[in-house]
Design an enzyme around this catalytic site. Structure first.
Site, PDB file in Angstrom:
ATOM      1  N   HIS A  82       0.834  -1.201   0.000  1.00  0.00           N
ATOM      2  CA  HIS A  82       0.000   0.000   0.000  1.00  0.00           C
ATOM      3  C   HIS A  82       0.863   1.243   0.000  1.00  0.00           C
ATOM      4  O   HIS A  82       1.831   1.338   0.739  1.00  0.00           O
ATOM      5  CB  HIS A  82      -0.897   0.011   1.249  1.00  0.00           C
ATOM      6  N   ASP A 161     -14.550   3.475   8.369  1.00  0.00           N
ATOM      7  CA  ASP A 161     -13.526   4.396   7.860  1.00  0.00           C
ATOM      8  C   ASP A 161     -14.115   5.362   6.842  1.00  0.00           C
ATOM      9  O   ASP A 161     -13.787   6.546   6.835  1.00  0.00           O
ATOM     10  CB  ASP A 161     -12.357   3.624   7.227  1.00  0.00           C
ATOM     11  N   ARG A 168     -13.794  13.599   8.951  1.00  0.00           N
ATOM     12  CA  ARG A 168     -12.475  14.206   9.189  1.00  0.00           C
ATOM     13  C   ARG A 168     -12.186  15.275   8.152  1.00  0.00           C
ATOM     14  O   ARG A 168     -11.608  16.317   8.443  1.00  0.00           O
ATOM     15  CB  ARG A 168     -11.383  13.128   9.138  1.00  0.00           C
ATOM     16  N   SER A 183      -6.992   4.442   9.757  1.00  0.00           N
ATOM     17  CA  SER A 183      -7.751   4.465   8.508  1.00  0.00           C
ATOM     18  C   SER A 183      -7.115   3.529   7.479  1.00  0.00           C
ATOM     19  O   SER A 183      -7.781   2.669   6.888  1.00  0.00           O
ATOM     20  CB  SER A 183      -7.793   5.906   7.982  1.00  0.00           C
ATOM     21  N   LYS A 187      -8.338  -0.858   6.533  1.00  0.00           N
ATOM     22  CA  LYS A 187      -8.687  -1.355   5.202  1.00  0.00           C
ATOM     23  C   LYS A 187      -7.753  -2.496   4.775  1.00  0.00           C
ATOM     24  O   LYS A 187      -8.178  -3.465   4.159  1.00  0.00           O
ATOM     25  CB  LYS A 187      -8.630  -0.202   4.190  1.00  0.00           C
TER      26      LYS A 187
HETATM   27  N1  URA Z   1      -5.276   7.501   3.273  1.00  0.00           N
HETATM   28  C1  URA Z   1      -6.263   6.874   3.956  1.00  0.00           C
HETATM   29  O1  URA Z   1      -6.773   5.859   3.503  1.00  0.00           O
HETATM   30  N2  URA Z   1      -6.664   7.391   5.131  1.00  0.00           N
HETATM   31  C2  URA Z   1      -6.134   8.512   5.648  1.00  0.00           C
HETATM   32  O2  URA Z   1      -6.546   8.928   6.712  1.00  0.00           O
HETATM   33  C3  URA Z   1      -5.118   9.155   4.933  1.00  0.00           C
HETATM   34  C4  URA Z   1      -4.696   8.611   3.755  1.00  0.00           C
END
Ligand code: URA
Ligand code: CA
Length: 432
Positions: A82, A161, A168, A183, A187
Site C-alpha cells: 500500500h 472508515d 475528518r 484508517s 482497510k
Molecule cells: N489515506 C487513507 O486511507 N486514510 C487517511 O486517513 C489518509 C490517507
C-alpha cells in the site's frame, strides 16, 4: 456508556479501554452517535494522540465494521502493498506481475482513484477488454493457478472508515497520525493479506510533508500491523517529484510495460526492486533482501516478469497484444510539448501540482461520479537534477482538447529551473 464521558476522557488525555473504543466505532457506524459528538472526539484525538494499544483497538474495530475478506483458500503467504499516496505511482502495475513471477501470491483488491490520476483499477481498465469484476471463486482460482489477480473492490470494506474519513475531511482532523494510521491499516487488515508492505511517501506530493512525520506514521502503522498479527514493514520514500515519467492511466500502463521490459525510468525501477524485495522476503520466498532482489532482477532480465503481466492481462480478458505494441494505448488526439523557457538545471517539479494538471486534462476524477479519460496525461522528459536548454521539451501533454492553456500555466508555475539542483534520495528510511 455515554459518548460525552468518552469525549471528556480523551479531551483530558486519558487512555480509553477496548470496550470504550469499540462502543464509539460501532455506535458511530450504526448512526447512534451523531456527527457533532464524533467531531468533538476526533478533535480530542487530534490534540491528545493515542497509545499503540488504543490505535490497534481502533483499527481492528474499524476493520470489523464491514466485510472481512477471507483469503485462506489461497495457498501460501499473501502479501499486500500500500502506498500512502503519490503522483504517477505506477508501482502496483509493475510489482504485481514482478513478484508473482517469483512465486509470491498477489490477491489484490484495489479501488478506483479519486483525485490526480486513476487508481490501479482505472489504469488496468485502460487495457482493452481487461475486466476487474470477478467472482470470489474465479479470483481465488486465478491467484492459486497464476499467483496474481487484481480486482475491483465489490464488498464493503471498513464502512466505519468511509464515514469517519468524510467527517475528518470537513472537521480539519485528517492530519492526525493515529487517525491516518487506523484508517489505512483497517482497510488493509479487512482486505485479508497475511503481510503488508507500506510505502509511506513524503514530500510536497504526499500526506506527510516532512520526514519526521512520515517516520512517525510509518512506525505507528508497522507496530499496529504487527500487534494485529500481520507482518508489516514500511519504506519511507520521496514524493517531492512524481515517480517515473508517466502520469495518466494509459501512459502509466505503457510505462509499466516498458519497465517490465527493462526500459523504464531508473527511479521507478529501483522503487519496484526495493518494495518487491520486501514483499518476497515477507512471503518467505527468499531469506534475505539481497537474495530477493537477485531473484527479481533475474525475473525481469529473463522476461519472466513481462510474461507474467501478459498472462495476467489474458487471464482477465484483456488484449495482451498491448505488451508487444504498447504505443497502441496512446490514443489522445493531441500531443503538445512544453518547451523550457530558460536554460539551467531542473530544481523542482511539485508532484501534487503536476498531478492536478493531469486531473485537469481528464486523467483523474474531481468527483466520485466523474468519468476518466484513460488516454490523457503527462509524460515528463526532465526530472529534478537534469540539465535543460531553453526551448527543449520539459514534457509532453497528451490531451483530447486544445483548450489547455491553464494546464500549461500550472505546469510552468510548478517546474523550477535554476543554476543547480540535485536528484532527491529515493528512499529515506526503512522501518521493520
Ligand atoms: N489515506 C487513507 O486511507 N486514510 C487517511 O486517513 C489518509 C490517507
Ligand atoms: Ca509513473
Amino acid at each position: 456508556m455515554r459518548m460525552v464521558d468518552l469525549i471528556e476522557k480523551k479531551r483530558d488525555g486519558q487512555e480509553l479501554t477496548t470496550a470504550e473504543i469499540q462502543f464509539i466505532v460501532s455506535g458511530y457506524t450504526k448512526g447512534d452517535i451523531p456527527d457533532y459528538q464524533m467531531s468533538a472526539f476526533l478533535m480530542a484525538v487530534y490534540y491528545q494522540d493515542m497509545t499503540d494499544e488504543e490505535i490497534t483497538t481502533l483499527t481492528l474495530a474499524m476493520a470489523h465494521s464491514g466485510e472481512m475478506i477471507d483469503l485462506s483458500s489461497i495457498k501460501g503467504i499473501k502479501v499486500d502493498k500500500h502506498s500512502t499516496g503519490g503522483v504517477g505511482d505506477t508501482t502496483t502495475l509493475i510489482l504485481a506481475p514482478l513478484v508473482a513471477s517469483v512465486g509470491v501470491s498477489v490477491a489484490k483488491m484495489s479501488g478506483r482513484g479519486l483525485g490526480y490520476t486513476g487508481g490501479t483499477i482505472d489504469k488496468l481498465e485502460a487495457i482493452p477488454g481487461f475486466h476487474v469484476e470477478l467472482s470470489d471463486e474465479a479470483f481465488m482460482r486465478l491467484v492459486n493457478e497464476s499467483h496474481v489477480a487484481v480486482i475491483g473492490q465489490s464488498k464493503e470494506i471498513a464502512p466505519a472508515d468511509k464515514k469517519l474519513y468524510a467527517l475528518r475531511d470537513v472537521t480539519a482532523t485528517v492530519n492526525s497520525i493515529p487517525l491516518i494510521a487506523s484508517s489505512i491499516m483497517s482497510k488493509k487488515i479487512a482486505a485479508g493479506a497475511d503481510a503488508i508492505v507500506l510505502d509511506v511517501t513524503t514530500g510536497e506530493g504526499a500526506f506527510m510533508k516532512n520526514l519526521d512525520e512520515a517516520r512517525r506514521l510509518a512506525e505507528t502503522m508497522v507496530r499496529i500491523g504487527n500487534l494485529a498479527n500481520r507482518q508489516t514493514m514500511a519504506v519511507i520514500s520521496d514524493m517531492s517529484q512524481p515517480l517515473g515519467e508517466a502520469i495518466g492511466n494509459s501512459l502509466e500502463v505503457v510505462e509499466a510495460i516498458e519497465t517490465l521490459q527493462g526500459k523504464g525510468p531508473a527511479d521507478l525501477m529501483e522503487m519496484c526492486y526495493i518494495l518487491g524485495s520486501q514483499m518476497v522476503v515477507l512471503a518467505k520466498q527468499a531469506a534475505t533482501l539481497e537474495e530477493a532482489r537477485a531473484m527479481l532482477e533475474e525475473a525481469l532480465q529473463s522476461g519472466k516478469a513481462l510474461a507474467k503481466f501478459r498472462e495476467m492481462i489474458r487471464n482477465q480478458g484483456g488484449d495482451d497484444t498491448v505488451i508487444d505494441q504498447p504505443e497502441r494505448l496512446l490514443t489522445a488526439e493531441y500531443q503538445v510539448e512544453l518547451p523550457a523557457k530558460t536554460s539551467g538545471v531542473v530544481q523542482k517539479i511539485v508532484a501534487n501540482e503536476v498531478g492536478i494538471a493531469a486531473m485537469l486534462l481528464g486523467a483523474g476524477r474531481a468527483t466520485k461520479e466523474a468519468d476518466i479519460d484513460h488516454a490523457v496525461g503527462i509524460k515528463l522528459h526532465k526530472k529534478v537534477g537534469m540539465s535543460v536548454t531553453a526551448g527543449e521539451s520539459l514534457l509532453t501533454i497528451y490531451a483530447n482538447s486544445t483548450n489547455i492553456e491553464d494546464v500549461k500555466e500550472l505546469l510552468y508555475k510548478n517546474i523550477e529551473i535554476g543554476s543547480s539542483g540535485t536528484e532527491p534520495e529515493l528512499v529515506h528510511d526503512i522501518i521493520s
